[in-house]
Scaffold this active site. Sequence first.
Site, PDB file in Angstrom:
ATOM      1  N   GLU A  73       1.088  -1.128   0.081  1.00 25.25           N
ATOM      2  CA  GLU A  73       0.020   0.131   0.045  1.00 25.25           C
ATOM      3  C   GLU A  73       0.772   1.144   0.100  1.00 25.25           C
ATOM      4  OE1 GLU A  73      -1.760  -3.424   1.835  1.00 25.25           O
ATOM      5  OE2 GLU A  73      -0.115  -1.921   2.808  1.00 25.25           O
ATOM      6  N   LYS A  74       0.529   2.343  -0.632  1.00 19.98           N
ATOM      7  CA  LYS A  74       1.358   3.641  -0.637  1.00 19.98           C
ATOM      8  C   LYS A  74       0.740   4.291   0.609  1.00 19.98           C
ATOM      9  CE  LYS A  74       3.448   2.362  -3.961  1.00 19.98           C
ATOM     10  NZ  LYS A  74       4.744   1.522  -4.112  1.00 19.98           N
ATOM     11  N   HIS A  75       1.758   5.009   1.347  1.00 17.91           N
ATOM     12  CA  HIS A  75       1.543   5.716   2.542  1.00 17.91           C
ATOM     13  C   HIS A  75       2.251   7.093   2.172  1.00 17.91           C
ATOM     14  CE1 HIS A  75       0.963   1.735   4.475  1.00 17.91           C
ATOM     15  NE2 HIS A  75       0.053   2.280   4.931  1.00 17.91           N
TER      16      HIS A  75
ATOM     17  N   HIS B 241      -8.066  -1.104   7.920  1.00 18.64           N
ATOM     18  CA  HIS B 241      -6.911  -0.636   7.655  1.00 18.64           C
ATOM     19  C   HIS B 241      -7.388   0.682   6.883  1.00 18.64           C
ATOM     20  CE1 HIS B 241      -3.016  -0.956   5.037  1.00 18.64           C
ATOM     21  NE2 HIS B 241      -2.881   0.062   5.889  1.00 18.64           N
TER      22      HIS B 241
ATOM     23  N   CYS C 208      -1.897   6.421   9.503  1.00 16.66           N
ATOM     24  CA  CYS C 208      -2.367   5.192   8.923  1.00 16.66           C
ATOM     25  C   CYS C 208      -2.781   4.420  10.461  1.00 16.66           C
ATOM     26  CB  CYS C 208      -1.647   4.218   8.007  1.00 16.66           C
ATOM     27  SG  CYS C 208      -2.141   2.567   7.784  1.00 16.66           S
TER      28      CYS C 208
ATOM     29  N   HIS D  71      -0.079   1.450  10.123  1.00 20.43           N
ATOM     30  CA  HIS D  71       1.319   1.728   9.670  1.00 20.43           C
ATOM     31  C   HIS D  71       1.848   3.111  10.317  1.00 20.43           C
ATOM     32  CE1 HIS D  71       0.006  -1.404   6.744  1.00 20.43           C
ATOM     33  NE2 HIS D  71       1.091  -1.839   7.328  1.00 20.43           N
TER      34      HIS D  71
END
Length: 122
Positions: A43-45, A71, A113, A116
């Site tokens: 996933e891109k954060h 999430h 997030c 994360h």
Amino acid sequence: MAKRNELYKCSESGNIVEVLVGSESGVGSMQLLKENTTDAATEKHVPVVEKIAGGYRVTVGEVEHPMTEEHSIQWIELITNNNEVLRKYLNPSDRPVAEFKTDATEVYAREYCNLHGLWRSK
């Protein structure tokens, strides 16, 4: 020493607090949240900041971050050279995108997030 705009998380309660006024004494036993800028997850954060008419659009990830109950991105904020902190809170049903109106010329974005942690634009 705690500095303005730093974020700290309590290991017991999970509460996250932002420093509005820094002090030499710090914030007790709370842990400073590190601003991640390099994304190794699928996933891109990392927030992507785009200049738009009248302000900026922030999208979480080059490919939009998933938004599910388990999430999700909890909030996105834009910090400006005009001493502004602009924040949008999100629900799991929302897209991970926020638009902020400002005439600032220098900005960066942060997002949180739930799995994360804290991420910052480059």
